[in-house]
Design a protein around this motif. Structure first.
Motif, PDB file in Angstrom:
ATOM      1  N   UNK A 141      -8.286  35.280  68.251  1.00 55.11           N
ATOM      2  CA  UNK A 141      -9.057  36.391  68.803  1.00 55.11           C
ATOM      3  C   UNK A 141      -9.818  35.905  70.045  1.00 55.11           C
ATOM      4  N   UNK A 142      -9.994  36.791  71.027  1.00 55.91           N
ATOM      5  CA  UNK A 142     -10.868  36.447  72.157  1.00 55.91           C
ATOM      6  C   UNK A 142     -12.307  36.484  71.650  1.00 55.91           C
ATOM      7  N   UNK A 143     -13.038  35.379  71.833  1.00 54.03           N
ATOM      8  CA  UNK A 143     -14.403  35.276  71.292  1.00 54.03           C
ATOM      9  C   UNK A 143     -15.398  35.863  72.299  1.00 54.03           C
ATOM     10  N   UNK A 144     -15.393  37.195  72.422  1.00 49.06           N
ATOM     11  CA  UNK A 144     -16.264  37.878  73.399  1.00 49.06           C
ATOM     12  C   UNK A 144     -17.721  37.458  73.223  1.00 49.06           C
ATOM     13  N   UNK A 145     -18.134  37.254  71.952  1.00 50.57           N
ATOM     14  CA  UNK A 145     -19.548  36.950  71.671  1.00 50.57           C
ATOM     15  C   UNK A 145     -19.972  35.586  72.194  1.00 50.57           C
ATOM     16  N   UNK A 146     -19.004  34.722  72.546  1.00 55.22           N
ATOM     17  CA  UNK A 146     -19.354  33.395  73.071  1.00 55.22           C
ATOM     18  C   UNK A 146     -19.111  33.279  74.575  1.00 55.22           C
ATOM     19  N   UNK A 147     -18.683  34.384  75.217  1.00 54.26           N
ATOM     20  CA  UNK A 147     -18.411  34.332  76.651  1.00 54.26           C
ATOM     21  C   UNK A 147     -19.584  34.949  77.399  1.00 54.26           C
ATOM     22  N   UNK A 148     -20.077  34.242  78.417  1.00 55.44           N
ATOM     23  CA  UNK A 148     -21.166  34.780  79.233  1.00 55.44           C
ATOM     24  C   UNK A 148     -20.706  35.980  80.037  1.00 55.44           C
ATOM     25  N   UNK A 149     -19.470  35.913  80.539  1.00 60.03           N
ATOM     26  CA  UNK A 149     -18.911  37.027  81.306  1.00 60.03           C
ATOM     27  C   UNK A 149     -17.437  37.133  80.939  1.00 60.03           C
ATOM     28  N   UNK A 150     -16.852  38.272  81.277  1.00 56.20           N
ATOM     29  CA  UNK A 150     -15.454  38.459  80.905  1.00 56.20           C
ATOM     30  C   UNK A 150     -14.574  37.456  81.647  1.00 56.20           C
ATOM     31  N   UNK A 151     -13.678  36.818  80.935  1.00 60.46           N
ATOM     32  CA  UNK A 151     -12.828  35.788  81.542  1.00 60.46           C
ATOM     33  C   UNK A 151     -11.420  36.296  81.810  1.00 60.46           C
ATOM     34  N   UNK A 152     -11.196  37.590  81.572  1.00 62.18           N
ATOM     35  CA  UNK A 152      -9.866  38.171  81.823  1.00 62.18           C
ATOM     36  C   UNK A 152     -10.047  39.502  82.551  1.00 62.18           C
ATOM     37  N   UNK A 153      -9.058  39.882  83.380  1.00 57.61           N
ATOM     38  CA  UNK A 153      -9.189  41.146  84.121  1.00 57.61           C
ATOM     39  C   UNK A 153      -9.245  42.349  83.193  1.00 57.61           C
ATOM     40  N   UNK A 154      -8.409  42.376  82.144  1.00 52.63           N
ATOM     41  CA  UNK A 154      -8.432  43.514  81.210  1.00 52.63           C
ATOM     42  C   UNK A 154      -7.709  43.098  79.935  1.00 52.63           C
ATOM     43  N   UNK A 155      -8.025  43.796  78.836  1.00 47.58           N
ATOM     44  CA  UNK A 155      -7.354  43.489  77.565  1.00 47.58           C
ATOM     45  C   UNK A 155      -5.871  43.816  77.653  1.00 47.58           C
ATOM     46  N   UNK A 156      -5.541  44.860  78.448  1.00 51.27           N
ATOM     47  CA  UNK A 156      -4.125  45.236  78.585  1.00 51.27           C
ATOM     48  C   UNK A 156      -3.327  44.112  79.225  1.00 51.27           C
ATOM     49  N   UNK A 157      -3.924  43.516  80.249  1.00 53.77           N
ATOM     50  CA  UNK A 157      -3.250  42.402  80.929  1.00 53.77           C
ATOM     51  C   UNK A 157      -3.149  41.186  80.007  1.00 53.77           C
ATOM     52  N   UNK A 158      -4.230  40.948  79.255  1.00 53.39           N
ATOM     53  CA  UNK A 158      -4.222  39.826  78.310  1.00 53.39           C
ATOM     54  C   UNK A 158      -3.079  40.009  77.296  1.00 53.39           C
ATOM     55  N   UNK A 159      -2.999  41.230  76.738  1.00 58.60           N
ATOM     56  CA  UNK A 159      -1.969  41.502  75.730  1.00 58.60           C
ATOM     57  C   UNK A 159      -0.569  41.303  76.319  1.00 58.60           C
ATOM     58  N   UNK A 160      -0.414  41.620  77.604  1.00 56.73           N
ATOM     59  CA  UNK A 160       0.905  41.505  78.250  1.00 56.73           C
ATOM     60  C   UNK A 160       1.330  40.041  78.364  1.00 56.73           C
ATOM     61  N   UNK A 161       0.391  39.169  78.702  1.00 52.94           N
ATOM     62  CA  UNK A 161       0.760  37.769  78.951  1.00 52.94           C
ATOM     63  C   UNK A 161       0.515  36.849  77.753  1.00 52.94           C
ATOM     64  N   UNK A 162      -0.445  37.211  76.882  1.00 51.02           N
ATOM     65  CA  UNK A 162      -0.800  36.300  75.771  1.00 51.02           C
ATOM     66  C   UNK A 162      -0.805  36.994  74.408  1.00 51.02           C
ATOM     67  N   UNK A 163      -0.182  38.151  74.327  1.00 51.32           N
ATOM     68  CA  UNK A 163      -0.073  38.837  73.043  1.00 51.32           C
ATOM     69  C   UNK A 163       1.273  38.507  72.399  1.00 51.32           C
ATOM     70  N   UNK A 164       1.286  38.447  71.060  1.00 55.27           N
ATOM     71  CA  UNK A 164       2.537  38.177  70.343  1.00 55.27           C
ATOM     72  C   UNK A 164       3.134  39.508  69.905  1.00 55.27           C
ATOM     73  N   UNK A 165       4.409  39.704  70.257  1.00 57.51           N
ATOM     74  CA  UNK A 165       5.093  40.947  69.891  1.00 57.51           C
ATOM     75  C   UNK A 165       6.482  40.610  69.366  1.00 57.51           C
ATOM     76  N   UNK A 166       7.225  41.616  68.967  1.00 59.22           N
ATOM     77  CA  UNK A 166       8.531  41.360  68.344  1.00 59.22           C
ATOM     78  C   UNK A 166       9.520  40.737  69.331  1.00 59.22           C
TER      79      UNK A 166
END
Ligand code: CP
Length: 310
Positions: free
Chosen positions: A223-248
């Motif tokens: 999981x992205x540990x939002x509670x431990x990040x001072x600022x967002x480290x990714x442009x968007x969750x959609x982009x994160x899911x595209x490059x670092x999400x596990x799918x079929x």
């Protein structure tokens, strides 16, 4: 069986032999959890306090169940409902709790090293249930137990861990644990979530997640540990899911019998698609089930009592 530890503060402090002792002990306790009467008298008369300064579903519940199934008296304290909210320090809180003579304090805290701080000041045993971004030893041990259960071994397996490496205490404990047990560890995540020099802990880092999971025996998603990040480290969750999400689709790069693991809680559609989270290769609830047996083993081993009645 020789287990010389009074505290469980991190995997770093455990030897390969200690880890095998814990896994084998957990194996002997696992069956108790499926009995009609799920209780043995092993820790009768012992008192365990779960002192949680951060939220938890799995860890706190399974430590409580583990203690109860061993007949210990268990008490839960959440920081939000304690006198911490009135300004009491960690040390004062712990000393006041110790005045009631617990045998074990299981603690989760947002500060790395908080359980070590208490272990140096208290007489009772201390178990680290997750400290900041440092370690989560019981999680790594239940992960090892689950891998060994499903694969029959840990040595020589290729384990890919994907996600927010920088802020994950699960990664650090697993890096120590998997290396001690002879597995090959591969890490991948956004560049902003990979700490410099992590390779020195015994891992190969891949910018491309697909390279990390290619031929892997185990894919562990974080999981992205939002509670431990001072600022967002990714442009968007959609982009994160595209490059670092596990799918079929990308899961097909791993071995056909690869295990899909996640310490929980899952963010569906971000690090894992629902198809994969609920799919045939997932062992996520097996991890949770095994967490009780592993935590029974930890509480028992640090108590130093005989286990003849189980
Ligand atoms: N894996 C884990 O630590 O989950 P909880 O935060 O729910 O305890």
């Amino acid at each position: 069986m020789a287990f010389a530890h009074k505290h469980i503060l991190g995997i770093n402090e455990l030897s390969r032999e200690d880890i095998i002792t814990i896994l084998d002990t957990a194996e002997s306790f696992k069956e108790i959890n499926t009995r009609e009467i799920k209780k043995v008298p092993t820790l009768r008369g012992k008192t365990i306090i779960n002192l949680f300064f951060e939220s938890s579903t799995r860890t706190r519940t399974s430590f409580e169940i583990a203690g109860k199934r061993l007949s210990a008296d268990t008490v839960n304290i959440s920081a939000s409902a304690s006198s911490v909210t009135k300004g009491e320090t960690l040390e004062d809180t712990a000393r006041n709790i110790e005045a009631m003579h617990p045998d074990i304090i299981v603690m989760r805290h947002s500060a790395s090293g908080a359980p070590h701080y208490l272990a140096q000041r208290l007489n009772c045993s201390v178990v680290n249930a997750g400290d900041g971004a440092h370690e989560h030893p019981s999680q790594a041990l239940l992960d090892l137990f689950t891998i060994r259960q499903h694969k029959g071994r840990i040595e020589d397996l290729k384990v890919a861990i994907i996600g927010d490496i920088t802020h994950s205490r699960v990664v650090r404990s697993n890096l120590y644990a998997l290396n001690k047990m002879g597995a090959e560890v591969r890490l991948s995540g956004p560049g902003t979530m990979i700490p410099p020099g992590i390779e020195k802990m015994g891992a190969t880092v891949y910018a491309d997640m697909n390279e990390a999971i290619d031929g892997a025996d185990v894919v562990m998603m974080l999981r992205i540990q939002m509670e431990r990040q001072g600022k967002s480290l990714i442009p968007s969750l959609r982009e994160y899911a595209r490059f670092y999400g596990l799918n079929t689709v990308n899961l097909k790069l791993a071995r056909p019998d690869a295990l899909v693991m996640h310490p929980g809680p899952i963010n569906r559609g971000v690090e894992l698609s629902s198809y994969v989270a609920d799919g045939p290769q997932n062992v996520i609830l097996s991890q949770v089930e095994n967490g009780v047996a592993v935590r029974m083993a930890l509480l028992y081993l640090i108590s130093g009592v005989e286990h003849s009645e189980a």
